[in-house]
Every structure is written in C-alpha cells, then in structure tokens.
Design a protein around this motif. Structure first.
Motif, mmCIF file in Angstrom:
data_model
loop_
_atom_site.group_PDB
_atom_site.id
_atom_site.type_symbol
_atom_site.label_atom_id
_atom_site.label_comp_id
_atom_site.label_asym_id
_atom_site.label_seq_id
_atom_site.Cartn_x
_atom_site.Cartn_y
_atom_site.Cartn_z
ATOM 1 N N GLY A 155 -2.924 -1.423 -8.693
ATOM 2 C CA GLY A 155 -3.179 -1.220 -7.412
ATOM 3 C C GLY A 155 -2.134 -1.918 -6.676
ATOM 4 O O GLY A 155 -1.480 -2.868 -7.198
ATOM 5 N N VAL A 185 -6.087 3.460 -7.508
ATOM 6 C CA VAL A 185 -6.081 1.987 -7.632
ATOM 7 C C VAL A 185 -7.429 1.980 -8.406
ATOM 8 O O VAL A 185 -8.509 2.649 -8.584
ATOM 9 N N GLY A 186 -7.505 0.919 -9.507
ATOM 10 C CA GLY A 186 -8.727 1.021 -10.205
ATOM 11 C C GLY A 186 -8.551 0.184 -11.702
ATOM 12 O O GLY A 186 -7.250 -0.255 -11.986
ATOM 13 N N TRP A 199 -0.260 3.729 -2.894
ATOM 14 C CA TRP A 199 -1.533 3.602 -3.806
ATOM 15 C C TRP A 199 -2.747 4.345 -2.917
ATOM 16 O O TRP A 199 -2.756 4.352 -1.795
ATOM 17 N N SER A 200 -3.771 4.578 -3.591
ATOM 18 C CA SER A 200 -4.868 5.220 -2.988
ATOM 19 C C SER A 200 -6.270 4.853 -3.753
ATOM 20 O O SER A 200 -6.195 4.899 -5.069
ATOM 21 N N ARG A 201 -7.313 4.649 -2.931
ATOM 22 C CA ARG A 201 -8.415 4.346 -3.582
ATOM 23 C C ARG A 201 -9.079 5.821 -3.813
ATOM 24 O O ARG A 201 -10.357 5.754 -4.486
ATOM 25 N N ASN A 202 -8.437 6.672 -3.245
ATOM 26 C CA ASN A 202 -9.223 7.993 -3.459
ATOM 27 C C ASN A 202 -8.072 9.042 -3.565
ATOM 28 O O ASN A 202 -7.877 9.812 -3.088
ATOM 29 N N ASP A 243 -5.152 -4.556 -2.758
ATOM 30 C CA ASP A 243 -6.266 -4.201 -3.327
ATOM 31 C C ASP A 243 -6.748 -4.873 -4.667
ATOM 32 O O ASP A 243 -8.170 -4.989 -4.796
ATOM 33 N N ARG A 257 0.711 -1.206 0.057
ATOM 34 C CA ARG A 257 0.169 0.131 0.215
ATOM 35 C C ARG A 257 0.746 1.149 0.124
ATOM 36 O O ARG A 257 0.553 2.328 -0.617
#
Length: 248
Positions: free
Chosen positions: A240, A129-130, A116-119, A244, A84
């Motif tokens: 990601g 991430v995506g 990494w970041s989901r936002n 994740d 992460r």
C-alpha cells in the motif's frame, strides 16, 4: 613582537576553524539518525534498539496492518508506495528471527499506474492495499530454484500486440492471493469474490512504469525473491502507500 602576534593570531584562527568544523561534523552525525522510530525512506529497519525502533515490528507498518500478518509468518515482502496516486514504490524483504524482523534486501518497484486503492475494482489500474499470502509462482521461464509451487507455461507470455517493453513482464510471476484460489497456478482465472473485484494481481518483472494493478520489479529481484521465499515460513506481502500502511 609583530611576528609573535601574527603567529598567535594565525593559531587562534586555526583553532576556531577546527572547532567549527568539528562541531559541524558532530551535528551532521547527530542528524543522520533522528531516533524517532520512523522507518528510513526505503522502509529499512534500523539497528535493533539503538535508535528507538522496535525490532519486533516491521518498519513503516502500523498496528492495525501488523495484526493482519499471520502469527506464524516468518517472511514479509513489504511494498511501500510513494503516494496514494503514485506508481512508484519500494519492495523490501524482511525475515523474522527469534521474534525480530530483519531487513534482507530492497529494490525499486512499480505498482498500479493510478496508485493504490482499499477497494480495488477491475480496470481501475490501482493496486489493492492489504496483507495477502504468497503461495504460488510460475512464468514463461523455467523454475529458478524456488520452494514455492511453480508452473512453467508459455500461456503466461504477454500478447505480442502489447508494446515490446511489456513482452517479458510475466517471465517470472508470484501470485498475490487477492481474489484468487490458493494452491493453483497464478494464471488460473477463477475469482471467488467476483469479476468486479478484479484479480490476477502478481509480483512480476518490470517494464519501467506503472502496472494495471500488479507490483513489478527487475528480473534480478524476482529471481532473488523466488529463491528466498519459503512456503514453510508462510510468506505474505504487505502492500500500500505509506500512509495506508502506517495507519492500518
């Protein structure tokens, strides 16, 4: 008699040693492939069906993330982050043939310096991430033979006040369609979701350490991807840290 006993003893000892060596070798062979269905450390696919892995799923990508890959996509650039908060990752190109995903090639890479970041937010130095489409390319250098729309422009060049190792980062770039308008050059500044969500997330050439949010690779890797990616196969990047990606 003493000589016969000695010969027998030597023969017995040799047999025990040979058997032990054979068992050790067999154990080593058996331990090299656990058959657990998990991807190898670099995300590489195993032999189809021979080790319990499903060839119809991209290795190391969980069901939730897998569902985000368009049904018509035939090329996946998977970016497996080491953690992460790590800037180290591995990029693997997969292509789909008769419904099965095949490993093509892999390379060491770097992602955002803070991981990494989901936002993802502007300036957080984390990669988003995506699953994102790959539709446009460009760079300082001329088109190396890609089928993607390619824009050569000196305006891609990194400013000379940056440290010298960074000067060639944007010789080749592939736009990751995160908060950008598709179908325009990668350096088009428009950000449909607003400036706060960040943007200008690219695959580009590596300078040996973490990025501001992009994914970077060697020149050879970038040239290979540019020549292999085919817009008719609707290429996407799945990116990601491994947790994740597996969890979706």
């Amino acid at each position: 008699m003493g000589g016969v006993r000695s010969d027998r003893a030597r023969c017995t000892a040799w047999a025990v040693t040979a058997a032990g060596t054979l068992l050790a070798a067999l154990a080593a062979c058996g331990s090299s492939d656990s058959g657990s269905g998990a991807p190898e450390p670099d995300g590489r696919a195993g032999r189809s069906g021979a080790d319990g892995r499903d060839p119809h799923r991209v290795p190391g990508i969980g069901p939730a993330m897998l569902r985000r890959i368009p049904a018509g996509s035939g090329q996946v650039v998977a970016v497996y982050g080491d953690g992460r908060n790590s800037a180290d990752s591995t990029v693997v190109l997969y292509t789909r043939h008769d419904g099965a995903w095949r490993h093509v090639r892999d390379w060491p890479a770097h992602n955002g310096g803070n991981g990494w970041s989901r936002n993802h937010r502007s300036g957080d130095r984390r990669s988003p991430v995506g699953v994102f489409t790959l539709t446009d390319a460009g760079g300082v250098l001329g088109d190396p033979g890609t089928e993607l729309p390619y824009t050569q422009d000196r305006s891609f060049a990194a400013p000379r006040w940056w440290a010298k190792p960074y000067w060639h980062d944007f010789d080749y770039v592939i736009a990751i369609d995160y908060n950008r308008v598709r179908g325009v050059p990668p350096n088009d500044p428009r950000r449909p979701e607003g400036e706060g969500k960040g943007g200008s997330i690219w695959l580009h050439m590596d300078h040996g350490s973490g990025t501001s949010g992009c994914v970077s690779m060697s020149r050879q890797a970038m040239e290979f991807l540019l020549r292999e990616l085919d817009p008719d196969r609707r290429p996407v990047v799945v990116m990601g840290d491994r947790a994740d990606l597996t969890g979706g």
